[in-house]
Design a protein around this motif. Structure first.
Motif, PDB file in Angstrom:
ATOM      1  N   VAL A  37       0.848  -1.199   0.000  1.00 42.09           N
ATOM      2  CA  VAL A  37       0.000   0.000   0.000  1.00 42.09           C
ATOM      3  C   VAL A  37       0.877   1.239   0.000  1.00 42.09           C
ATOM      4  O   VAL A  37       1.823   1.353   0.796  1.00 42.09           O
ATOM      5  N   MET A  38       0.551   2.186  -0.895  1.00 43.54           N
ATOM      6  CA  MET A  38       1.196   3.496  -0.879  1.00 43.54           C
ATOM      7  C   MET A  38       0.117   4.567  -0.744  1.00 43.54           C
ATOM      8  O   MET A  38      -0.919   4.497  -1.412  1.00 43.54           O
ATOM      9  N   THR A  39       0.340   5.546   0.107  1.00 42.94           N
ATOM     10  CA  THR A  39      -0.632   6.621   0.269  1.00 42.94           C
ATOM     11  C   THR A  39      -0.305   7.762  -0.700  1.00 42.94           C
ATOM     12  O   THR A  39       0.863   8.114  -0.894  1.00 42.94           O
ATOM     13  N   PHE A  40      -1.349   8.332  -1.307  1.00 36.77           N
ATOM     14  CA  PHE A  40      -1.191   9.422  -2.270  1.00 36.77           C
ATOM     15  C   PHE A  40      -2.231  10.493  -1.957  1.00 36.77           C
ATOM     16  O   PHE A  40      -3.431  10.222  -1.968  1.00 36.77           O
ATOM     17  N   ARG A  41      -1.761  11.698  -1.644  1.00 38.13           N
ATOM     18  CA  ARG A  41      -2.682  12.806  -1.351  1.00 38.13           C
ATOM     19  C   ARG A  41      -2.792  13.683  -2.601  1.00 38.13           C
ATOM     20  O   ARG A  41      -1.798  14.207  -3.089  1.00 38.13           O
ATOM     21  N   LEU A  42      -3.999  13.839  -3.091  1.00 41.40           N
ATOM     22  CA  LEU A  42      -4.211  14.507  -4.376  1.00 41.40           C
ATOM     23  C   LEU A  42      -5.325  15.531  -4.270  1.00 41.40           C
ATOM     24  O   LEU A  42      -6.042  15.597  -3.274  1.00 41.40           O
ATOM     25  N   THR A  43      -5.459  16.332  -5.330  1.00 42.77           N
ATOM     26  CA  THR A  43      -6.547  17.297  -5.394  1.00 42.77           C
ATOM     27  C   THR A  43      -7.768  16.622  -6.033  1.00 42.77           C
ATOM     28  O   THR A  43      -7.691  15.499  -6.532  1.00 42.77           O
ATOM     29  N   ALA A  44      -8.868  17.362  -6.055  1.00 41.69           N
ATOM     30  CA  ALA A  44     -10.150  16.749  -6.452  1.00 41.69           C
ATOM     31  C   ALA A  44     -10.538  17.052  -7.892  1.00 41.69           C
ATOM     32  O   ALA A  44     -11.719  16.988  -8.225  1.00 41.69           O
ATOM     33  N   THR A  76      -5.829   6.588  -1.467  1.00 43.94           N
ATOM     34  CA  THR A  76      -5.944   7.995  -1.861  1.00 43.94           C
ATOM     35  C   THR A  76      -6.483   8.843  -0.713  1.00 43.94           C
ATOM     36  O   THR A  76      -7.353   8.421   0.048  1.00 43.94           O
ATOM     37  N   GLN A  77      -5.928  10.061  -0.614  1.00 46.40           N
ATOM     38  CA  GLN A  77      -6.342  11.016   0.414  1.00 46.40           C
ATOM     39  C   GLN A  77      -6.605  12.342  -0.289  1.00 46.40           C
ATOM     40  O   GLN A  77      -5.699  12.887  -0.923  1.00 46.40           O
ATOM     41  N   LEU A  78      -7.823  12.882  -0.178  1.00 49.64           N
ATOM     42  CA  LEU A  78      -8.154  14.132  -0.874  1.00 49.64           C
ATOM     43  C   LEU A  78      -7.718  15.349  -0.070  1.00 49.64           C
ATOM     44  O   LEU A  78      -7.931  15.428   1.150  1.00 49.64           O
ATOM     45  N   GLN A  79      -7.103  16.299  -0.768  1.00 49.81           N
ATOM     46  CA  GLN A  79      -6.761  17.566  -0.136  1.00 49.81           C
ATOM     47  C   GLN A  79      -7.994  18.473  -0.131  1.00 49.81           C
ATOM     48  O   GLN A  79      -8.878  18.342  -0.967  1.00 49.81           O
ATOM     49  N   THR A  80      -8.019  19.420   0.811  1.00 47.22           N
ATOM     50  CA  THR A  80      -9.106  20.392   0.844  1.00 47.22           C
ATOM     51  C   THR A  80      -8.816  21.503  -0.164  1.00 47.22           C
ATOM     52  O   THR A  80      -7.721  21.571  -0.741  1.00 47.22           O
ATOM     53  N   ASP A  81      -9.793  22.385  -0.389  1.00 43.95           N
ATOM     54  CA  ASP A  81      -9.612  23.495  -1.320  1.00 43.95           C
ATOM     55  C   ASP A  81      -8.818  24.648  -0.714  1.00 43.95           C
ATOM     56  O   ASP A  81      -8.442  25.573  -1.431  1.00 43.95           O
ATOM     57  N   ASP A  82      -8.573  24.621   0.594  1.00 43.22           N
ATOM     58  CA  ASP A  82      -7.774  25.677   1.237  1.00 43.22           C
ATOM     59  C   ASP A  82      -6.297  25.331   1.022  1.00 43.22           C
ATOM     60  O   ASP A  82      -5.656  24.682   1.855  1.00 43.22           O
ATOM     61  N   ILE A  83      -5.770  25.780  -0.120  1.00 43.40           N
ATOM     62  CA  ILE A  83      -4.453  25.317  -0.540  1.00 43.40           C
ATOM     63  C   ILE A  83      -3.369  25.666   0.479  1.00 43.40           C
ATOM     64  O   ILE A  83      -2.555  24.819   0.856  1.00 43.40           O
ATOM     65  N   GLY A  84      -3.344  26.924   0.926  1.00 35.88           N
ATOM     66  CA  GLY A  84      -2.297  27.339   1.848  1.00 35.88           C
ATOM     67  C   GLY A  84      -2.302  26.530   3.128  1.00 35.88           C
ATOM     68  O   GLY A  84      -1.260  26.031   3.578  1.00 35.88           O
ATOM     69  N   MET A 104       0.539  15.609  -4.184  1.00 38.16           N
ATOM     70  CA  MET A 104       0.567  16.805  -5.012  1.00 38.16           C
ATOM     71  C   MET A 104       0.953  17.986  -4.120  1.00 38.16           C
ATOM     72  O   MET A 104       0.360  18.188  -3.055  1.00 38.16           O
ATOM     73  N   ILE A 105       1.936  18.734  -4.595  1.00 42.26           N
ATOM     74  CA  ILE A 105       2.439  19.883  -3.833  1.00 42.26           C
ATOM     75  C   ILE A 105       2.290  21.118  -4.703  1.00 42.26           C
ATOM     76  O   ILE A 105       2.777  21.137  -5.845  1.00 42.26           O
ATOM     77  N   ASP A 106       1.601  22.129  -4.182  1.00 42.93           N
ATOM     78  CA  ASP A 106       1.447  23.366  -4.938  1.00 42.93           C
ATOM     79  C   ASP A 106       2.827  23.961  -5.216  1.00 42.93           C
ATOM     80  O   ASP A 106       3.699  23.983  -4.337  1.00 42.93           O
ATOM     81  N   SER A 107       3.014  24.467  -6.433  1.00 44.88           N
ATOM     82  CA  SER A 107       4.343  24.951  -6.817  1.00 44.88           C
ATOM     83  C   SER A 107       4.829  26.076  -5.899  1.00 44.88           C
ATOM     84  O   SER A 107       6.033  26.208  -5.669  1.00 44.88           O
ATOM     85  N   SER A 108       3.907  26.874  -5.367  1.00 45.75           N
ATOM     86  CA  SER A 108       4.334  27.968  -4.491  1.00 45.75           C
ATOM     87  C   SER A 108       4.828  27.462  -3.146  1.00 45.75           C
ATOM     88  O   SER A 108       5.483  28.195  -2.406  1.00 45.75           O
ATOM     89  N   SER A 109       4.523  26.208  -2.812  1.00 42.62           N
ATOM     90  CA  SER A 109       4.967  25.629  -1.536  1.00 42.62           C
ATOM     91  C   SER A 109       6.167  24.715  -1.699  1.00 42.62           C
ATOM     92  O   SER A 109       6.734  24.248  -0.699  1.00 42.62           O
ATOM     93  N   LEU A 110       6.557  24.432  -2.936  1.00 45.71           N
ATOM     94  CA  LEU A 110       7.609  23.445  -3.168  1.00 45.71           C
ATOM     95  C   LEU A 110       8.914  23.811  -2.470  1.00 45.71           C
ATOM     96  O   LEU A 110       9.606  22.947  -1.920  1.00 45.71           O
ATOM     97  N   GLY A 111       9.266  25.092  -2.486  1.00 45.37           N
ATOM     98  CA  GLY A 111      10.506  25.513  -1.834  1.00 45.37           C
ATOM     99  C   GLY A 111      10.535  25.170  -0.358  1.00 45.37           C
ATOM    100  O   GLY A 111      11.583  24.795   0.189  1.00 45.37           O
ATOM    101  N   ALA A 112       9.403  25.316   0.311  1.00 40.67           N
ATOM    102  CA  ALA A 112       9.330  24.996   1.740  1.00 40.67           C
ATOM    103  C   ALA A 112       9.550  23.502   1.964  1.00 40.67           C
ATOM    104  O   ALA A 112      10.208  23.091   2.937  1.00 40.67           O
TER     105      ALA A 112
END
Length: 428
Positions: A37-44, A76-84, A104-112
């Motif tokens: 089993v691998m966990t994957f958190r994705l957008t909707a 699968t784990q769904l992310q919420t719409d509150d991206i930040g 899935m990692i928002d590009s603006s958060s990738l640096g962190a």
């Protein structure tokens, strides 16, 4: 070259519908009795999209990819719409060893995420040629100082200048040309150049291209806000002066200070009240659906004007996929999701701009004149800095732009914004 229709047809029927229903649930892809089993958190917006056709197509892409991993299931784990908030929470979980294996990692958060050292290299799963073909800003963002590929940035977007060629025939290449064209359109009875100036992230990201084109940096290598200091200050005031002059001269209406939605630009274009606006690359398709065919053919997109024709930049966003597991098998599966589900095939199905120049030639949906133009503009694309202080910097820029458009002294407004950002940075 692969067409979107051919792609959908190719994946459709790969797995019988009944079998797909058994293999895809709201929390799982793959056989329930698979031992690994691998966990994957994705957008909707894809595997769990509201659109049943989109949902089915991504389901087939996932199942086809899983044929390479017969003993695995994906939780699968769904992310919420509150991206930040979602991205910050997931980073804290990863730091504590409780994060998903792949996400899935928002590009603006990738640096962190890179700075937190929670991403596992995926070098083995892409060739050097594939990595080299990424747009420069993408390649820099997804690799570290040692050349490790820490995530795959699978789609992007960018800010562009839209214009009605019946009113503004030639694309303005400089701020001065944009001012002159906007002023002339006002004389012809239009509103002039529209842009976002209200309190939302769009105002910051749309404007940052001007700041970056002028040579400015928001933060230093330690993530400290420096946009109000030294040469960055001069670039900031130059770029701010461009927006201020647009409004003070009447080349843009004062109402831009309250624009907080790209739909306002589509509405103005449909009403025939504006001839130019700063918008997102995705709005081209929206305009096609909004305007009559005769009117739509008159609208074109071009790169954002710069202080000179050779100084160009545009804010670019999008999403990446990264592995946060040390298990090489899970890293391989995560990389396969990025490479065989989302990058290329997923781009074509959703019409989202790829981050690799070669993919614009590979899929016919991206070989249109406007998408090929985007691939050229993306050479000057710039991501937001992936540092924890960015949201506060953006907040301060939104406040500042509104104040200056309303007549506030730019130097004083910048002093306050820099001080507020530094104060917030000191509390991190």
């Amino acid at each position: 070259m692969i067409s979107r229709i051919a792609l959908v047809a190719a994946v459709a029927g790969a797995t019988p519908l009944l079998a797909q229903d058994d293999l895809i649930t709201r929390t799982r892809v793959g056989p329930a009795d698979a031992p690994n089993v691998m966990t994957f958190r994705l957008t909707a917006y894809d595997l769990y999209a509201q659109d049943p056709d989109m949902r089915a197509t991504f389901g087939e892409l996932f199942l086809k990819m899983l044929e390479r991993f017969p003993d695995w299931q994906i939780e699968t784990q769904l992310q919420t719409d509150d991206i930040g908030q979602e991205q910050a929470r997931m980073l804290e979980q990863a730091r504590a060893g409780r994060g998903p294996d792949c996400a899935m990692i928002d590009s603006s958060s990738l640096g962190a995420y890179k700075a937190a050292d929670v991403l596992s290299p995926m070098n083995a799963h892409w060739s050097a040629e594939e990595i080299d073909d990424l747009f420069p800003f993408v390649r820099e963002a997804v690799t570290d100082a040692d050349g490790n590929l820490l995530a795959w940035w699978w789609f992007t977007d960018l800010r562009v200048l839209y214009r009605d060629t019946r009113v503004v025939e030639d694309a303005p290449a400089t701020w001065a040309q944009a001012l002159a064209a906007a002023a002339k359109s006002v004389e012809d009875g239009y509103e002039g150049l529209l842009f976002s100036g209200g309190r939302w992230e769009g105002t910051t990201l749309d404007w940052l291209g001007n700041f970056w084109a002028a040579g400015g940096r928001l933060v230093d290598d330690d993530g400290r806000p420096v946009f109000g200091e030294g040469a960055n200050r001069a670039a900031f005031l130059d770029a701010l002066g461009y927006y201020r002059e647009l409004v003070e001269s009447g080349a843009s209406p004062a109402r831009v200070a309250s624009i907080t939605n790209y739909d306002d630009f589509n509405a103005a274009a449909a009403a025939g009240t504006t001839a130019m606006f700063v918008g997102g690359s995705w709005q081209y398709g929206q305009l096609e659906g909004t305007l009559s065919p005769e009117d739509f053919t008159e609208w074109e997109v071009s790169e954002l004007p710069g202080p000179t024709a050779d100084q160009r930049a545009a804010g670019a966003g999008g999403w990446t996929i990264g592995a946060m597991s040390d298990d090489p098998d899970k890293v391989a599966l995560c990389a396969a999701i990025a490479k065989h589900v989302y990058s290329g095939a997923g781009n074509a199905v959703q019409g989202l701009l790829p981050t690799s120049a070669a993919q614009y030639e590979q899929y016919d949906v991206f070989s249109t004149p406007v998408n090929l133009a985007y691939s050229e503009f993306l050479q000057n694309g710039r991501p937001r800095p992936g540092v924890p202080i960015y949201p506060e910097i953006s907040n301060q820029i939104q406040i500042l732009i509104g104040e200056v458009i309303a007549g506030e002294d730019p130097d004083a407004a910048l002093d306050r914004a820099q001080a507020a950002a530094l104060d917030a940075w000191g509390r991190l």
